[in-house]
Design a protein around this motif. Structure first.
Motif, PDB file in Angstrom:
ATOM      1  N   PRO A  96       0.803  -1.233   0.000  1.00 55.64           N
ATOM      2  CA  PRO A  96       0.000   0.000   0.000  1.00 55.64           C
ATOM      3  C   PRO A  96       0.831   1.275   0.000  1.00 55.64           C
ATOM      4  O   PRO A  96       0.344   2.330  -0.403  1.00 55.64           O
ATOM      5  CB  PRO A  96      -0.839  -0.121   1.278  1.00 55.64           C
ATOM      6  CG  PRO A  96      -0.099  -1.090   2.146  1.00 55.64           C
ATOM      7  CD  PRO A  96       0.576  -2.047   1.208  1.00 55.64           C
ATOM      8  N   SER A  97       2.107   1.200   0.434  1.00 54.19           N
ATOM      9  CA  SER A  97       2.935   2.407   0.514  1.00 54.19           C
ATOM     10  C   SER A  97       3.297   2.966  -0.855  1.00 54.19           C
ATOM     11  O   SER A  97       3.721   4.117  -0.967  1.00 54.19           O
ATOM     12  CB  SER A  97       4.217   2.109   1.300  1.00 54.19           C
ATOM     13  OG  SER A  97       5.009   1.137   0.627  1.00 54.19           O
ATOM     14  N   GLN A  98       3.141   2.161  -1.908  1.00 52.42           N
ATOM     15  CA  GLN A  98       3.514   2.649  -3.237  1.00 52.42           C
ATOM     16  C   GLN A  98       2.397   3.436  -3.921  1.00 52.42           C
ATOM     17  O   GLN A  98       2.589   3.997  -4.999  1.00 52.42           O
ATOM     18  CB  GLN A  98       3.914   1.475  -4.138  1.00 52.42           C
ATOM     19  CG  GLN A  98       2.774   0.524  -4.491  1.00 52.42           C
ATOM     20  CD  GLN A  98       3.196  -0.563  -5.458  1.00 52.42           C
ATOM     21  OE1 GLN A  98       3.997  -0.325  -6.338  1.00 52.42           O
ATOM     22  NE2 GLN A  98       2.660  -1.755  -5.270  1.00 52.42           N
ATOM     23  N   TYR A  99       1.230   3.504  -3.285  1.00 55.79           N
ATOM     24  CA  TYR A  99       0.110   4.247  -3.859  1.00 55.79           C
ATOM     25  C   TYR A  99      -0.071   5.556  -3.095  1.00 55.79           C
ATOM     26  O   TYR A  99      -0.013   5.577  -1.864  1.00 55.79           O
ATOM     27  CB  TYR A  99      -1.175   3.418  -3.795  1.00 55.79           C
ATOM     28  CG  TYR A  99      -1.033   2.052  -4.426  1.00 55.79           C
ATOM     29  CD1 TYR A  99      -1.031   1.902  -5.812  1.00 55.79           C
ATOM     30  CD2 TYR A  99      -0.871   0.916  -3.641  1.00 55.79           C
ATOM     31  CE1 TYR A  99      -0.885   0.653  -6.397  1.00 55.79           C
ATOM     32  CE2 TYR A  99      -0.723  -0.332  -4.217  1.00 55.79           C
ATOM     33  CZ  TYR A  99      -0.733  -0.455  -5.587  1.00 55.79           C
ATOM     34  OH  TYR A  99      -0.576  -1.696  -6.165  1.00 55.79           O
ATOM     35  N   HIS A 100      -0.281   6.639  -3.836  1.00 59.11           N
ATOM     36  CA  HIS A 100      -0.380   7.953  -3.214  1.00 59.11           C
ATOM     37  C   HIS A 100      -1.610   8.699  -3.731  1.00 59.11           C
ATOM     38  O   HIS A 100      -2.028   8.530  -4.879  1.00 59.11           O
ATOM     39  CB  HIS A 100       0.875   8.787  -3.509  1.00 59.11           C
ATOM     40  CG  HIS A 100       2.140   8.178  -3.006  1.00 59.11           C
ATOM     41  ND1 HIS A 100       2.608   8.358  -1.718  1.00 59.11           N
ATOM     42  CD2 HIS A 100       3.044   7.374  -3.625  1.00 59.11           C
ATOM     43  CE1 HIS A 100       3.741   7.689  -1.564  1.00 59.11           C
ATOM     44  NE2 HIS A 100       4.024   7.088  -2.702  1.00 59.11           N
TER      45      HIS A 100
END
Length: 329
Positions: free
Chosen positions: A208-212
Protein backbone atom coordinates in the motif's frame (compact mmCIF):
# COMPACT_ATOMS: atom_id res chain seq x y z
CA UNK A 1 -1.17 11.16 22.79
CA UNK A 2 -3.94 9.21 21.12
CA UNK A 3 -7.28 9.16 22.88
CA UNK A 4 -9.51 6.08 22.92
CA UNK A 5 -12.78 6.41 21.02
CA UNK A 6 -14.36 3.43 22.75
CA UNK A 7 -13.79 1.58 25.99
CA UNK A 8 -15.33 -1.80 26.79
CA UNK A 9 -14.54 -5.50 26.55
CA UNK A 10 -14.27 -8.30 24.01
CA UNK A 11 -15.83 -11.57 25.15
CA UNK A 12 -15.47 -15.03 23.64
CA UNK A 13 -16.94 -17.95 25.53
CA UNK A 14 -16.49 -17.20 29.22
CA UNK A 15 -13.36 -15.09 28.64
CA UNK A 16 -13.76 -11.30 28.78
CA UNK A 17 -10.88 -8.98 27.84
CA UNK A 18 -11.07 -5.28 28.79
CA UNK A 19 -10.20 -3.22 25.71
CA UNK A 20 -9.78 0.32 24.45
CA UNK A 21 -10.25 1.23 20.78
CA UNK A 22 -8.12 3.80 18.96
CA UNK A 23 -8.71 5.15 15.45
CA UNK A 24 -6.62 3.15 12.97
CA UNK A 25 -7.05 5.41 9.92
CA UNK A 26 -7.08 9.12 9.21
CA UNK A 27 -8.79 11.09 6.48
CA UNK A 28 -6.23 13.23 4.63
CA UNK A 29 -8.81 15.13 2.59
CA UNK A 30 -8.01 18.85 2.47
CA UNK A 31 -10.82 20.83 4.14
CA UNK A 32 -11.63 24.43 3.23
CA UNK A 33 -13.70 27.09 4.99
CA UNK A 34 -16.08 29.46 3.24
CA UNK A 35 -14.92 33.10 3.31
CA UNK A 36 -16.44 36.39 2.22
CA UNK A 37 -14.60 37.47 -0.95
CA UNK A 38 -14.38 41.19 -0.10
CA UNK A 39 -13.38 41.02 3.59
CA UNK A 40 -11.97 37.51 3.92
CA UNK A 41 -14.20 36.94 6.95
CA UNK A 42 -15.32 33.42 7.80
CA UNK A 43 -18.84 32.55 6.66
CA UNK A 44 -20.52 30.30 9.20
CA UNK A 45 -23.63 28.16 8.98
CA UNK A 46 -26.30 28.90 11.55
CA UNK A 47 -29.25 26.83 12.73
CA UNK A 48 -32.24 28.91 11.70
CA UNK A 49 -35.93 28.11 12.11
CA UNK A 50 -37.75 27.81 8.79
CA UNK A 51 -40.85 29.36 10.36
CA UNK A 52 -39.48 32.37 12.24
CA UNK A 53 -36.19 32.84 10.38
CA UNK A 54 -34.44 33.31 13.74
CA UNK A 55 -31.43 31.37 15.01
CA UNK A 56 -32.25 28.48 17.36
CA UNK A 57 -30.09 27.62 20.37
CA UNK A 58 -28.97 24.03 20.87
CA UNK A 59 -30.93 23.66 24.09
CA UNK A 60 -34.12 24.53 22.20
CA UNK A 61 -33.62 21.74 19.63
CA UNK A 62 -35.08 18.24 19.70
CA UNK A 63 -34.55 15.30 17.36
CA UNK A 64 -37.32 14.50 14.89
CA UNK A 65 -37.99 11.55 12.59
CA UNK A 66 -40.18 12.36 9.61
CA UNK A 67 -43.21 10.10 9.26
CA UNK A 68 -44.91 9.14 5.96
CA UNK A 69 -47.66 11.74 6.60
CA UNK A 70 -45.07 14.55 6.80
CA UNK A 71 -45.27 14.95 10.57
CA UNK A 72 -42.42 14.22 12.98
CA UNK A 73 -41.94 11.91 15.94
CA UNK A 74 -39.78 13.92 18.33
CA UNK A 75 -37.22 12.76 20.87
CA UNK A 76 -35.08 14.38 23.49
CA UNK A 77 -31.40 13.56 23.06
CA UNK A 78 -31.17 11.62 26.32
CA UNK A 79 -34.14 9.46 25.27
CA UNK A 80 -31.99 7.81 22.60
CA UNK A 81 -29.28 7.19 25.19
CA UNK A 82 -31.78 5.14 27.15
CA UNK A 83 -32.58 3.09 24.03
CA UNK A 84 -29.01 1.87 23.60
CA UNK A 85 -28.59 -1.89 24.06
CA UNK A 86 -27.11 -3.26 27.27
CA UNK A 87 -24.13 -4.58 25.30
CA UNK A 88 -22.87 -1.06 24.53
CA UNK A 89 -19.65 -1.59 26.45
CA UNK A 90 -19.10 -5.20 25.43
CA UNK A 91 -18.50 -7.01 22.17
CA UNK A 92 -19.58 -10.61 22.49
CA UNK A 93 -18.10 -12.68 19.70
CA UNK A 94 -20.83 -14.96 18.36
CA UNK A 95 -18.96 -16.64 15.51
CA UNK A 96 -15.41 -17.15 14.29
CA UNK A 97 -15.41 -17.10 10.49
CA UNK A 98 -12.73 -17.31 7.79
CA UNK A 99 -11.42 -13.90 6.75
CA UNK A 100 -11.81 -14.70 3.04
CA UNK A 101 -15.52 -15.35 3.58
CA UNK A 102 -16.17 -11.71 4.54
CA UNK A 103 -16.67 -9.50 1.49
CA UNK A 104 -14.94 -6.08 1.78
CA UNK A 105 -18.23 -4.31 0.97
CA UNK A 106 -19.28 -4.90 4.60
CA UNK A 107 -16.31 -3.09 6.19
CA UNK A 108 -16.57 0.54 7.33
CA UNK A 109 -13.96 1.88 9.79
CA UNK A 110 -11.10 0.12 11.56
CA UNK A 111 -9.80 0.67 15.09
CA UNK A 112 -6.76 -0.66 16.93
CA UNK A 113 -7.60 -2.57 20.10
CA UNK A 114 -5.32 -2.29 23.14
CA UNK A 115 -5.58 -4.11 26.49
CA UNK A 116 -7.15 -1.91 29.15
CA UNK A 117 -4.78 -2.34 32.07
CA UNK A 118 -2.06 -4.83 33.04
CA UNK A 119 -4.56 -7.52 33.99
CA UNK A 120 -5.90 -7.56 30.41
CA UNK A 121 -2.49 -8.15 28.79
CA UNK A 122 -2.53 -11.95 29.21
CA UNK A 123 -6.07 -12.62 27.86
CA UNK A 124 -5.35 -10.10 25.06
CA UNK A 125 -2.29 -12.10 23.97
CA UNK A 126 -4.27 -15.35 24.30
CA UNK A 127 -7.04 -14.15 21.96
CA UNK A 128 -4.51 -12.72 19.49
CA UNK A 129 -2.39 -15.90 19.24
CA UNK A 130 -5.38 -18.23 19.06
CA UNK A 131 -6.94 -16.22 16.21
CA UNK A 132 -3.62 -16.08 14.36
CA UNK A 133 -3.21 -19.86 14.60
CA UNK A 134 -6.74 -20.55 13.36
CA UNK A 135 -6.87 -17.80 10.74
CA UNK A 136 -10.32 -16.76 11.91
CA UNK A 137 -12.19 -13.48 12.50
CA UNK A 138 -14.49 -12.89 15.45
CA UNK A 139 -17.92 -11.47 14.56
CA UNK A 140 -20.09 -9.65 17.09
CA UNK A 141 -21.91 -6.32 17.62
CA UNK A 142 -20.90 -3.03 19.23
CA UNK A 143 -22.65 0.30 19.85
CA UNK A 144 -20.59 3.41 19.10
CA UNK A 145 -21.87 6.99 18.87
CA UNK A 146 -25.50 5.94 19.36
CA UNK A 147 -25.40 3.40 16.54
CA UNK A 148 -25.11 -0.34 16.67
CA UNK A 149 -22.63 -1.95 14.29
CA UNK A 150 -21.79 -5.42 13.25
CA UNK A 151 -18.10 -5.76 14.07
CA UNK A 152 -15.15 -7.95 13.15
CA UNK A 153 -12.26 -8.52 15.56
CA UNK A 154 -9.16 -9.85 13.81
CA UNK A 155 -5.40 -10.14 14.21
CA UNK A 156 -3.54 -7.51 12.20
CA UNK A 157 0.20 -6.81 12.17
CA UNK A 158 0.80 -8.41 15.57
CA UNK A 159 -2.16 -6.74 17.30
CA UNK A 160 -5.94 -6.94 17.46
CA UNK A 161 -8.06 -4.70 15.27
CA UNK A 162 -11.81 -4.07 15.33
CA UNK A 163 -13.65 -3.09 12.15
CA UNK A 164 -17.20 -1.80 12.21
CA UNK A 165 -19.33 -3.41 9.51
CA UNK A 166 -22.64 -2.94 7.74
CA UNK A 167 -25.56 -5.22 8.42
CA UNK A 168 -26.84 -7.30 5.52
CA UNK A 169 -29.88 -5.07 4.93
CA UNK A 170 -27.61 -2.02 4.69
CA UNK A 171 -25.84 -3.41 1.64
CA UNK A 172 -27.70 -2.54 -1.56
CA UNK A 173 -28.40 -5.63 -3.63
CA UNK A 174 -27.11 -5.58 -7.20
CA UNK A 175 -30.57 -6.49 -8.51
CA UNK A 176 -31.83 -3.02 -7.52
CA UNK A 177 -29.37 -1.34 -9.91
CA UNK A 178 -31.05 -1.30 -13.32
CA UNK A 179 -27.83 -0.51 -15.19
CA UNK A 180 -26.21 -3.80 -14.17
CA UNK A 181 -27.01 -6.44 -16.81
CA UNK A 182 -28.89 -9.49 -15.55
CA UNK A 183 -26.78 -11.79 -17.71
CA UNK A 184 -23.22 -11.06 -18.72
CA UNK A 185 -22.56 -12.05 -22.30
CA UNK A 186 -19.80 -14.39 -23.38
CA UNK A 187 -16.42 -12.84 -24.04
CA UNK A 188 -14.26 -13.57 -27.05
CA UNK A 189 -11.75 -16.29 -25.97
CA UNK A 190 -8.92 -14.38 -27.71
CA UNK A 191 -9.88 -11.22 -25.84
CA UNK A 192 -9.94 -13.14 -22.55
CA UNK A 193 -6.47 -14.50 -23.30
CA UNK A 194 -5.15 -11.01 -24.05
CA UNK A 195 -6.76 -9.61 -20.90
CA UNK A 196 -5.12 -12.43 -18.92
CA UNK A 197 -1.72 -11.43 -20.34
CA UNK A 198 -2.27 -7.86 -19.14
CA UNK A 199 -3.16 -9.12 -15.65
CA UNK A 200 -0.03 -11.32 -15.58
CA UNK A 201 2.14 -8.42 -16.75
CA UNK A 202 0.81 -6.14 -13.99
CA UNK A 203 0.79 -8.81 -11.25
CA UNK A 204 2.69 -7.86 -8.09
CA UNK A 205 2.74 -8.07 -4.31
CA UNK A 206 0.39 -5.89 -2.24
CA UNK A 207 2.33 -2.85 -1.04
CA UNK A 208 0.00 0.00 0.00
CA UNK A 209 2.94 2.41 0.51
CA UNK A 210 3.51 2.65 -3.24
CA UNK A 211 0.11 4.25 -3.86
CA UNK A 212 -0.38 7.95 -3.21
CA UNK A 213 -3.24 10.44 -3.24
CA UNK A 214 -1.59 12.59 -5.91
CA UNK A 215 -4.54 14.99 -6.03
CA UNK A 216 -4.27 15.89 -2.34
CA UNK A 217 -0.47 16.19 -2.63
CA UNK A 218 -0.81 18.68 -5.50
CA UNK A 219 -3.48 20.67 -3.61
CA UNK A 220 -1.17 20.95 -0.59
CA UNK A 221 1.68 22.18 -2.82
CA UNK A 222 -0.59 24.89 -4.23
CA UNK A 223 -1.69 25.87 -0.67
CA UNK A 224 1.96 26.14 0.44
CA UNK A 225 2.82 28.26 -2.61
CA UNK A 226 -0.17 30.58 -2.01
CA UNK A 227 0.76 31.00 1.66
CA UNK A 228 4.15 32.29 0.49
CA UNK A 229 2.58 34.68 -2.00
CA UNK A 230 3.42 32.56 -5.01
CA UNK A 231 1.18 31.20 -7.70
CA UNK A 232 1.39 27.64 -8.89
CA UNK A 233 -0.29 26.21 -11.95
CA UNK A 234 -1.68 22.68 -11.57
CA UNK A 235 0.09 20.15 -13.80
CA UNK A 236 -1.72 19.26 -17.03
CA UNK A 237 -3.81 16.14 -16.98
CA UNK A 238 -1.94 13.06 -18.20
CA UNK A 239 -5.14 11.24 -19.06
CA UNK A 240 -4.74 10.86 -22.81
CA UNK A 241 -6.72 7.67 -22.98
CA UNK A 242 -10.13 8.94 -22.04
CA UNK A 243 -11.54 8.62 -25.56
CA UNK A 244 -14.01 6.04 -26.68
CA UNK A 245 -12.58 2.59 -27.33
CA UNK A 246 -13.43 1.70 -30.91
CA UNK A 247 -11.86 -1.75 -31.14
CA UNK A 248 -11.53 -3.82 -27.98
CA UNK A 249 -8.91 -6.16 -29.43
CA UNK A 250 -6.74 -3.22 -30.54
CA UNK A 251 -7.04 -1.69 -27.08
CA UNK A 252 -6.03 -4.98 -25.45
CA UNK A 253 -3.02 -5.39 -27.73
CA UNK A 254 -1.94 -1.81 -27.07
CA UNK A 255 -2.31 -2.42 -23.33
CA UNK A 256 -0.10 -5.51 -23.54
CA UNK A 257 2.58 -3.58 -25.44
CA UNK A 258 2.43 -0.83 -22.86
CA UNK A 259 2.57 -3.16 -19.84
CA UNK A 260 5.22 -5.56 -21.18
CA UNK A 261 7.30 -2.80 -22.78
CA UNK A 262 8.30 -1.36 -19.42
CA UNK A 263 9.72 -2.88 -16.24
CA UNK A 264 8.51 -2.32 -12.71
CA UNK A 265 10.81 0.72 -12.54
CA UNK A 266 8.87 2.32 -15.35
CA UNK A 267 11.55 1.95 -18.07
CA UNK A 268 10.42 1.52 -21.64
CA UNK A 269 11.26 -1.32 -23.97
CA UNK A 270 14.93 -1.34 -24.98
CA UNK A 271 15.70 -0.08 -28.51
CA UNK A 272 17.84 -3.18 -29.13
CA UNK A 273 14.85 -5.41 -28.62
CA UNK A 274 12.78 -3.31 -30.99
CA UNK A 275 15.54 -3.38 -33.63
CA UNK A 276 15.87 -7.16 -33.32
CA UNK A 277 12.12 -7.53 -33.67
CA UNK A 278 12.23 -5.33 -36.79
CA UNK A 279 15.01 -7.45 -38.33
CA UNK A 280 13.12 -10.66 -37.63
CA UNK A 281 10.04 -9.17 -39.22
CA UNK A 282 12.05 -8.12 -42.29
CA UNK A 283 13.56 -11.61 -42.66
CA UNK A 284 10.13 -13.19 -42.50
CA UNK A 285 8.90 -10.74 -45.12
CA UNK A 286 11.87 -11.48 -47.42
CA UNK A 287 11.45 -15.22 -47.00
CA UNK A 288 7.84 -14.94 -48.06
CA UNK A 289 8.74 -12.90 -51.18
CA UNK A 290 11.53 -15.30 -52.41
CA UNK A 291 9.42 -18.29 -53.47
CA UNK A 292 6.96 -15.97 -55.19
CA UNK A 293 9.73 -14.57 -57.41
CA UNK A 294 10.97 -18.08 -58.34
CA UNK A 295 7.47 -19.12 -59.26
CA UNK A 296 7.14 -16.05 -61.44
CA UNK A 297 10.43 -16.92 -63.21
CA UNK A 298 9.23 -20.43 -64.04
CA UNK A 299 5.95 -19.25 -65.59
CA UNK A 300 7.32 -18.91 -69.20
CA UNK A 301 8.30 -22.60 -69.12
CA UNK A 302 4.64 -23.42 -68.93
CA UNK A 303 4.25 -22.22 -72.56
CA UNK A 304 6.49 -25.01 -73.98
CA UNK A 305 3.68 -27.51 -74.59
CA UNK A 306 1.92 -24.87 -76.69
CA UNK A 307 5.15 -24.36 -78.74
CA UNK A 308 5.45 -28.10 -79.42
CA UNK A 309 1.87 -28.22 -80.65
CA UNK A 310 2.57 -25.32 -83.01
CA UNK A 311 5.68 -27.09 -84.36
CA UNK A 312 3.67 -30.24 -85.05
CA UNK A 313 1.12 -28.22 -86.98
CA UNK A 314 3.84 -26.62 -89.11
CA UNK A 315 5.34 -30.05 -89.97
CA UNK A 316 1.89 -31.34 -90.98
CA UNK A 317 1.40 -28.38 -93.33
CA UNK A 318 4.76 -29.03 -95.06
CA UNK A 319 3.91 -32.69 -95.53
CA UNK A 320 0.57 -31.76 -97.08
CA UNK A 321 2.28 -29.38 -99.48
CA UNK A 322 4.59 -32.12 -100.80
CA UNK A 323 1.78 -34.57 -101.57
CA UNK A 324 0.95 -34.93 -105.36
CA UNK A 325 -2.22 -33.27 -106.52
CA UNK A 326 -4.78 -35.48 -108.17
CA UNK A 327 -5.86 -34.45 -111.67
CA UNK A 328 -9.48 -34.28 -112.34
CA UNK A 329 -10.94 -36.49 -115.04
Amino acid sequence: MARPVWKGSISFGLVSVPMRAFTAARDHTVHFHQLERSSGARVRNHTVSEESGKEVERDDMVLGYELPNGKYATFERDELDDLRPASTRAVEIRDFVALDDVDPIYYQRTYWLAPDGDAAAEPYALLLRAMEDKGRVGIGTVVMRNKQYLTAVRPLDGALAMSTMRFADEVIDRSSIDDIPEKVGKADPKAVQLAGQIIDALAGAWDPSQYHDTYTEEVKKIITAKSKGKTMTPPPSSDDEGGEVIDLMDALRASIERSTGRSRTGTKERPAKKAAATKRSAKRSTAKKGPAKKAAAKKPAAKKPATKRAAKKATAKKAAAKRPTRKSA
